[in-house]
Design a protein around this motif. Structure first.
Motif: not given
Length: 222
Positions: A157-186
């Motif tokens: 949804f375009h009115d999503c209130s959850v933002k993905v902080p860049r500084e949190e993504l940067m701790q992961f390898r860039n081949n899998n930024f979001y999967q690693a962040w998603r599993q940590k959050q979820d």
């Protein structure tokens, strides 16, 4: 050293071509069963198989047990997210050497999941790397490892209130930024990404391809 991908995959005999089609079907069906019927997936594997996924590395029988154990490593993620997505296979390439084969299934893993109460659609692009062997006239899988190229995560949804902080993504390898962040959050899991095969780390691909090449030419038993 000789690499598996140096062999001719075009000028095959009729029997080799048939075996190539069997191996491709075997690997693609493994991806289908992982998404839709995990009870049948072990029938595609030999007992001494091993696999290396985002959350598991080791004996394939333990991998299957972990996948089904209530409250186990992958059970909740499968029930809550994977049923809303799956592997979208694009193409499969197979290299043959008598009774051994290396295959790569090019695909995108799609996921719909909830993070902090908001719905997200995720996509992981890469290749599924397999080794298959012919024993007593039957082809079976003996190894699996993912090659991770890139991924993305989009709010449903375009009115999503959850933002993905860049500084949190940067701790992961860039081949899998979001999967690693998603599993940590979820799920509260911090994935060990150091050895994952991916083009952002050429040494990881070299390690995988050299291991598969030694196996492909029978040098692993010397």
């Amino acid at each position: 050293m000789k690499m598996f991908y140096d062999v001719d995959i075009v000028n095959l005999s009729d029997s080799e071509l048939l075996d190539r089609q069997r191996v491709a079907a075997l690997c693609e069906y493994d991806r289908y069963l992982r998404d839709y019927n995990r009870e049948l997936e072990p029938t595609l594997w030999f007992e001494d198989g091993t696999c290396f996924t985002t959350w598991f590395r080791g004996d394939v029988n333990e991998f299957f047990r972990s996948s089904f154990r209530p409250g186990g490593t992958d059970y909740d993620s499968y029930e809550d997210t994977m049923r809303r997505g799956g592997h979208r296979v694009n193409n499969t390439v197979v290299w043959m050497n008598k009774g051994r084969a290396v295959a790569e299934v090019m695909c995108t893993l799609t996921i719909r999941t909830k993070i902090k109460g908001e719905w997200f659609d995720g996509a992981v692009c890469g290749k599924m790397h397999y080794r298959a062997e012919k024993r007593d006239g039957k082809w079976g899988l003996v190894y699996f490892e993912g090659i991770y190229e890139n991924d993305r995560l989009d709010p449903v949804f375009h009115d999503c209130s959850v933002k993905v902080p860049r500084e949190e993504l940067m701790q992961f390898r860039n081949n899998n930024f979001y999967q690693a962040w998603r599993q940590k959050q979820d799920q509260g899991r911090v994935l060990n990404m150091d050895d994952w095969a991916g083009p952002d780390r050429p040494d990881t691909l070299q390690r995988l391809y050299q291991e598969s090449s030694r196996w492909f030419y029978g040098e692993d038993s010397e």
